[in-house]
Design an enzyme around this catalytic site. Structure first.
Site, short mmCIF file in Angstrom:
data_model
loop_
_atom_site.label_atom_id
_atom_site.label_comp_id
_atom_site.label_asym_id
_atom_site.label_seq_id
_atom_site.Cartn_x
_atom_site.Cartn_y
_atom_site.Cartn_z
N LYS A 78 0.78 -1.34 0.01
CA LYS A 78 0.08 -0.02 0.15
C LYS A 78 0.84 1.31 -0.06
O LYS A 78 1.98 1.22 0.63
CB LYS A 78 -0.92 0.10 1.12
CG LYS A 78 -2.00 1.08 1.28
CD LYS A 78 -2.84 0.97 2.52
CE LYS A 78 -3.85 2.00 2.67
NZ LYS A 78 -4.59 1.81 3.70
N SER A 153 -9.64 1.93 2.79
CA SER A 153 -8.74 2.41 2.17
C SER A 153 -7.80 1.70 1.14
O SER A 153 -7.22 2.23 0.25
CB SER A 153 -8.12 3.56 2.98
OG SER A 153 -7.25 2.86 4.00
N SER A 177 -10.01 -0.67 6.93
CA SER A 177 -9.16 -0.54 5.64
C SER A 177 -8.63 -1.83 5.08
O SER A 177 -8.37 -1.80 4.18
CB SER A 177 -8.38 0.60 5.64
OG SER A 177 -8.99 1.74 5.65
N1 GLN Z 1 -13.17 4.15 6.41
C1 GLN Z 1 -12.61 4.70 7.72
C2 GLN Z 1 -12.00 5.85 7.27
O1 GLN Z 1 -12.46 6.70 6.33
C3 GLN Z 1 -11.42 3.47 7.97
C4 GLN Z 1 -10.13 3.78 7.16
C5 GLN Z 1 -9.22 3.12 7.58
O2 GLN Z 1 -9.10 2.00 8.33
N2 GLN Z 1 -7.88 3.63 7.18
O3 GLN Z 1 -11.56 6.51 8.47
#
Ligand code: GLN
Length: 488
Positions: A78, A153, A177
């Site tokens: 990532k 994400s 994410s």
């Molecule tokens: N969807 C959640 C957010 O927008 C979690 C994102 C993540 O785990 N990085 O913060």
């Protein structure tokens, strides 16, 4: 070599026996990226020359009998994890020209183990989002239906693994994410216990929640990657003094032990998508053969999303203060320093990142701190206690990973709250610092993947993996996205 038949474990065996080389495996992976990535856009950066050089060096180490435990395996990473000498953009314009000056600890460990990096994967900007649509560069598409999101994400990582553009990947999980995109793409994703994997060299989003974890095609491969990246690191002050050894044999052995498994009643409400409910029931009937199921209660679940959306933005607003146009990446040139700061941030950050910075700054500001951040911290403790109480009665908890199957691109971009709610089952796990894994457990009638989440007590990532291993064997699914077969 049939790439779609390979896993990390089986590739290691072939490499070991000299039936394939890392060069061949890496070439096949790069070919796969050339063929399929234009359809899904999982990668922000692919460097073929670099990948092949690593593969050749790996083949040499194997010839010299210096093979590591992941020798020659192509992986993607990532784009918020630093690999020295290569870009790390966090899918943000503000870091568009940033080259990492050092390796993250997880990268150092993977390099030592012999991994081959093929590239960096797309994500929501600074890991803020649930669909990979918040990338400043382009959205990534779901390999099962190109009109749908892959989740986020870490969407790029999940897609890369589903399409065998690398046999595994690392992502980060602050509120879901890793697990949510794993569920949406039909792969396995593990968010380890907070503190088990070093965050050194992970670009910080919300430091009390962020964890790095692996994506892979099955539970064994997930365990292989996890064992390599886990362990104490003096460079991360939240790192726990624990090391993980012999995980594969432990998992296999423990998968035979009957466990008490909790079903949180708050997660199984009428709002759950019927096909997800059905897939979960199939899992439960399998689990009943060996394990004991028990309804449990996590009474503060309903506050989790609200709590997260105070704590995560508060930490983000502080962490992202460093992007001032001076120290890193994008700069709006101006003779006036204040204007330079303002314009660099205004032009460098995307809409969702700005929303989080504003929410967080507000929640931390004098006069509001007690009402928001302090209150949220207290509720976080209550959520943690819910789990502590539950783990007095059960060994593990099972739930759906997501309330719905993958949604359409564009469907939730205009409504941030709807987007936030797609992490309703994963967020409490981060707030409590627990290990959580998403396992593919079926497909909807429209051929969209469904994931189940297994949650464990702190530092019992091993039994989370054991139950996932048991369930995976019993379900015996082979999830291959249609575009993979069409393009082979
Ligand atoms: N969807 C959640 C957010 O927008 C979690 C994102 C993540 O785990 N990085 O913060």
């Amino acid at each position: 070599m049939e790439l779609k038949e390979l896993t990390i474990k089986s590739s290691l065996e072939l490499l070991e026996r000299g039936e394939i080389t890392s060069r061949e495996l890496t070439e096949a992976t790069l070919e796969q990226i050339r063929k399929l990535d234009p359809l899904v856009k999982a990668f922000l950066y692919v460097n073929e020359e670099w990948a092949l050089a690593q593969a050749e060096a790996s083949d040499k180490r194997r010839r010299d009998k210096q093979a590591g435990p992941l020798e020659g395996i192509p992986l993607s990473i990532k784009d918020n994890i630093l690999i020295k000498g290569h870009p790390t953009t966090c899918a943000s314009k503000i870091l568009a020209n940033y080259i990492a000056p050092y390796d993250a600890t997880v990268i150092e460990k993977l390099k030592k183990a012999g991994a081959v990096f093929v590239g960096k994967t797309n994500m929501d900007e600074f890991a803020m989002g649930s669909s990979t649509e918040n990338s400043a560069f382009f959205p990534t598409r779901n390999p099962w239906d190109l009109e749908r999101v892959p989740g986020g994400s870490s969407g790029g990582s999940a897609v890369a693994v589903a399409l065998r553009m690398g046999l595994g990947s690392l992502g980060s999980d602050t509120g879901g994410s890793i697990r949510q995109p794993a569920a949406f793409c039909g792969v396995v994703g593990l968010k380890p216990t907070y503190g088990l994997v070093s965050r050194f060299g992970l670009v910080a989003f919300a430091s009390s929640l962020d964890q790095i974890g692996p994506f892979a095609l099955n539970v064994e491969d997930t365990a292989i990657l996890f064992q390599i990246i886990a362990g104490y690191d003096p460079k991360d002050s939240t790192s726990a003094p624990v090391s993980i050894d012999n995980l594969l044999s432990l998992i296999e052995k423990n998968s035979q032990i009957p466990l008490r498994i909790g079903l949180p009643k708050e997660y199984l409400t009428g709002d759950l998508h019927p096909e997800i409910q059905k897939a979960l029931e199939t899992c439960l009937s399998i689990l009943r053969k060996k394990h004991t199921l028990k309804e449990i209660t996590l009474p503060h679940t309903k506050y989790a999303v609200a709590t997260y959306y105070i704590i995560a933005p508060a930490e983000a607003s502080s962490n992202l203060a460093r992007y001032d146009g001076i120290k890193y990446g994008f700069r709006f040139e101006s003779k006036n320093l204040i204007e330079l700061y303002k314009k660099s941030r205004a032009k460098g950050f995307g809409k969702e990142v700005k929303r989080r910075i504003m929410l967080g700054t507000y929640a931390l500001s004098a006069g509001y701190y007690d009402a928001y951040y302090l209150k949220a911290s207290k509720v976080r403790t209550l959520i943690k206690r819910d789990f502590e109480q539950a783990f007095r009665e059960v060994d593990l908890i099972i739930s759906p990973t997501t309330p719905t199957p993958p949604f359409k691109l564009g469907e939730k971009v205009a409504d941030p709250l709807q987007m936030y709610l797609s992490d309703i089952f994963t967020i409490p796990v981060n707030l409590a610092g627990l290990p959580g894994l998403s396992l593919p457990v079926g497909l909807t009638r429209d051929n969209l993947p469904i994931g189940a989440q297994i949650i464990g007590p702190p530092f019992r990532d091993d039994i989370v993996l054991s139950l996932a291993y048991f369930l995976e064997r019993e379900l015996f699914l082979k999830l291959i996205p249609p575009i993979l077969t069409e393009n082979f």
